[in-house]
Design a protein around this motif. Structure first.
Motif, PDB file in Angstrom:
ATOM      1  N   MET A   1       0.863  -1.212   0.000  1.00 42.70           N
ATOM      2  CA  MET A   1       0.000   0.000   0.000  1.00 42.70           C
ATOM      3  C   MET A   1       0.893   1.253   0.000  1.00 42.70           C
ATOM      4  N   ARG A   2       0.660   2.128  -0.989  1.00 40.39           N
ATOM      5  CA  ARG A   2       1.404   3.398  -1.066  1.00 40.39           C
ATOM      6  C   ARG A   2       0.814   4.409  -0.075  1.00 40.39           C
ATOM      7  N   ASP A   3       1.663   5.350   0.381  1.00 40.05           N
ATOM      8  CA  ASP A   3       1.135   6.450   1.205  1.00 40.05           C
ATOM      9  C   ASP A   3       0.193   7.306   0.347  1.00 40.05           C
ATOM     10  N   VAL A   4       0.760   7.818  -0.760  1.00 38.15           N
ATOM     11  CA  VAL A   4      -0.010   8.728  -1.606  1.00 38.15           C
ATOM     12  C   VAL A   4       0.264   8.402  -3.075  1.00 38.15           C
ATOM     13  N   VAL A   5      -0.802   8.280  -3.859  1.00 37.22           N
ATOM     14  CA  VAL A   5      -0.664   8.140  -5.318  1.00 37.22           C
ATOM     15  C   VAL A   5      -1.132   9.448  -5.948  1.00 37.22           C
ATOM     16  N   ILE A   6      -0.308   9.973  -6.862  1.00 35.30           N
ATOM     17  CA  ILE A   6      -0.661  11.222  -7.547  1.00 35.30           C
ATOM     18  C   ILE A   6      -0.918  10.894  -9.012  1.00 35.30           C
ATOM     19  N   ILE A   7      -2.104  11.248  -9.498  1.00 35.58           N
ATOM     20  CA  ILE A   7      -2.439  10.920 -10.897  1.00 35.58           C
ATOM     21  C   ILE A   7      -2.199  12.162 -11.752  1.00 35.58           C
ATOM     22  N   GLY A   8      -1.166  12.111 -12.593  1.00 42.18           N
ATOM     23  CA  GLY A   8      -0.801  13.227 -13.453  1.00 42.18           C
ATOM     24  C   GLY A   8       0.542  13.804 -13.049  1.00 42.18           C
ATOM     25  N   GLY A   9       1.445  13.887 -14.016  1.00 42.23           N
ATOM     26  CA  GLY A   9       2.795  14.404 -13.741  1.00 42.23           C
ATOM     27  C   GLY A   9       3.034  15.768 -14.353  1.00 42.23           C
TER      28      GLY A   9
ATOM     29  N   THR B   1      -2.984  -2.951 -10.231  1.00 43.17           N
ATOM     30  CA  THR B   1      -3.704  -2.113  -9.259  1.00 43.17           C
ATOM     31  C   THR B   1      -2.722  -1.624  -8.199  1.00 43.17           C
ATOM     32  N   VAL B   2      -2.948  -0.427  -7.731  1.00 44.52           N
ATOM     33  CA  VAL B   2      -2.119   0.142  -6.666  1.00 44.52           C
ATOM     34  C   VAL B   2      -3.056   0.621  -5.561  1.00 44.52           C
ATOM     35  N   ASP B   3      -2.835   0.145  -4.344  1.00 49.63           N
ATOM     36  CA  ASP B   3      -3.638   0.608  -3.198  1.00 49.63           C
ATOM     37  C   ASP B   3      -2.928   1.803  -2.574  1.00 49.63           C
ATOM     38  N   SER B   4      -3.698   2.764  -2.088  1.00 51.98           N
ATOM     39  CA  SER B   4      -3.028   3.909  -1.461  1.00 51.98           C
ATOM     40  C   SER B   4      -3.873   4.452  -0.318  1.00 51.98           C
ATOM     41  N   GLN B   5      -3.170   5.097   0.600  1.00 50.93           N
ATOM     42  CA  GLN B   5      -3.904   5.703   1.728  1.00 50.93           C
ATOM     43  C   GLN B   5      -4.582   6.996   1.307  1.00 50.93           C
ATOM     44  N   ALA B   6      -3.952   7.697   0.350  1.00 48.28           N
ATOM     45  CA  ALA B   6      -4.554   8.938  -0.168  1.00 48.28           C
ATOM     46  C   ALA B   6      -4.230   9.063  -1.647  1.00 48.28           C
ATOM     47  N   ILE B   7      -5.092   9.782  -2.369  1.00 44.44           N
ATOM     48  CA  ILE B   7      -4.875  10.032  -3.806  1.00 44.44           C
ATOM     49  C   ILE B   7      -4.952  11.541  -4.038  1.00 44.44           C
ATOM     50  N   ILE B   8      -4.077  12.033  -4.914  1.00 42.14           N
ATOM     51  CA  ILE B   8      -4.231  13.430  -5.368  1.00 42.14           C
ATOM     52  C   ILE B   8      -4.528  13.390  -6.865  1.00 42.14           C
TER      53      ILE B   8
END
Ligand SMILES: Cc1cc2nc3c(=O)[nH]c(=O)nc-3n(C[C@H](O)[C@H](O)[C@H](O)COP(=O)(O)OP(=O)(O)OC[C@H]3O[C@@H](n4cnc5c(N)ncnc54)[C@H](O)[C@@H]3O)c2cc1C
Length: 411
Positions: free
Chosen positions: A1-9, A103-110
């Motif tokens: 599980m990732r801390d934070v996944v950010i969609i878009g670079g 699939t990537v699980d994360s605690q938060a997404i931006i």
């Protein structure tokens, strides 16, 4: 599980990643569908970026590079050529990348997916579909990244910033830009772009005009524009015809929100982006949004400032406890098209930046903040226009969820 996944670079995703890291999160992943980081700024080779952030005038790629460097310094993970195709409200991200769908699980997404251009189909321009009609951003990419010339005699419909910038760019490349036609009685772009991209090159701006005919079957051969009345209907007898081979459309940007709506996130009909509270948190717990996916910005400086805030809030979210928090609603009153955020937590004690756009041009007017009808803040402005984003620092008062905060323009 990732801390934070950010969609878009793009710069929103990059700035969010840096501040998220600096606020304590470590296991961060940026997912970008393109083959490099930087987003739309990679094709914006003109200068004018970074005046607020770095007190320097940078080109788009230079501005983006500053954030890419900061991401590298912190060894923040990123994947390229990887498109997020779905997200669940429980923060599972589905990515189609080099290894197929994972699939990537994360605690938060931006969410930082940026925006896209409004297409011609949405415009109802009569005529055939000849070659030579481009959206302004596509023409910019073809010229600045792929090295193609798009045309020699050009008419531009829409006076948004991309169209204005392309008018100058095409002129510098030797094309003749005959006219920019804008259906509204005012430009949708920044004043500085009207001066630096049109006035300085003698390109006429026809306000309250639209395209009524496109001639040519295989390639554009001419474009006719006409004045419109107050209902935006063309007025007979006011037609002006230009012989040209290219028509650029710069008729607006739309936040890229298919993923957000599929995940059941509440969207604002005014911005097209998610409705957020003062932490830039969407209606889905632990999912934040920033940059052009949230609302279309005029300046990249404001994008990175807002995204840094989303990054800090996502880091706070994963380190804290989070329960149900009461929120007061911020309403766009007379003369205000929208506000971001739309909600404010009642227990907030520090000031919050509220960004908004006005719905028309106002001279010597005031922005007034009312709490249940009672004035609590006022700011005088010499001029306000829909093309320029406005902001105010809301000082915070004791709020309750029944309270309605209204922001309006007073003449
Ligand atoms: C043509 C143009 C000219 C501009 N000129 C100026 C200027 O002169 N000065 C100024 O200050 N500002 C200017 N701006 C505004 C500024 O560039 C933008 O506001 C800012 O770059 C937006 O950043 P962003 O990260 O929100 O979006 P973007 O830069 O669009 O980045 C979004 C990223 O998300 C990625 N993405 C989207 N969906 C997915 C998905 N499903 N999976 C994975 N990745 C995804 C995209 O590939 C993209 O890289 C201009 C904008 C444009 C379009």
């Amino acid at each position: 599980m990732r801390d934070v996944v950010i969609i878009g670079g793009g710069v929103a995703g990059l700035s969010a990643a840096v501040s998220c890291y600096d606020s304590g999160a470590r296991d961060i992943l940026i997912i970008e569908r393109d083959s490099s980081l930087g987003g739309i700024l990679r094709q914006c080779i003109h200068n004018g970026f970074g005046l607020h952030t770095f007190s320097q005038e940078l080109t788009g790629p230079e501005f983006a590079e500053r954030f890419i460097t900061e991401v590298s310094k912190r060894s923040i993970d990123y994947v390229l050529d990887s498109m997020v195709i779905d997200i669940s409200p429980h923060r599972v991200v589905y990515v189609n990348g080099k290894e197929g769908v994972i699939t990537v699980d994360s605690q938060a997404i931006i969410l930082a997916m940026g925006c896209r251009e409004r297409p011609r189909g949405a415009l109802n321009i009569p005529g055939y579909r000849p070659a030579g009609i481009f959206s302004a951003g596509t023409a910019q990419r073809l010229m600045n990244i792929d090295g193609y010339s798009v045309g020699k005699d050009v008419v531009i419909l829409g006076s948004g910033d991309i169209g204005l910038i392309m008018a100058r760019r095409l002129t510098l490349e030797g094309a003749k830009v005959h006219a920019v036609a804008e259906i509204l009685p005012y430009s949708g772009g920044l004043k500085r772009n009207i001066v630096q991209c049109l006035d300085d090159y003698g390109i006429p701006l026809y306000l309250s005009h639209t395209v009524v005919d496109i001639a040519g079957k295989r390639r554009v051969e001419g474009v006719t524009i006409a004045r419109v009345d107050e209902n935006r209907k063309p007025i007979k007898g006011t037609e002006i015809h230009f012989c040209c081979d290219t028509l650029l459309l710069s008729v607006g940007l739309l936040p890229e929100n298919e993923l957000s709506s599929k995940a059941g996130i509440v969207l604002s009909s005014a911005t097209g982006g998610p409705a957020v509270d003062d932490r830039l948190s969407t209606s889905a717990d632990g999912i934040f949004a920033a940059g052009n996916v949230l609302h279309v910005h005029d300046l990249a400086d404001y994008v990175v400032e807002e995204a840094a805030e989303a990054g800090r809030n996502a880091a706070d979210y994963i380190s804290g406890c989070h329960g149900e928090i009461k929120k007061a609603r911020i309403k766009a009153g007379y003369g205000v098209r929208y506000t971001v955020p739309q909600l404010i937590r009642c227990d907030r004690t520090s000031p919050v930046t509220i960004r908004f756009r006005v719905s028309s041009v106002f001279h010597n007017a005031s922005i007034v903040v009312l709490s249940d009808g009672k004035e609590i803040q006022r700011k005088r402005k010499r001029i306000m226009a829909p093309g320029e984003m406005e902001s105010l620092k809301f000082d915070g008062i004791s709020l309750s969820s029944e309270l309605e905060i209204r922001i309006e323009v007073e003449q």
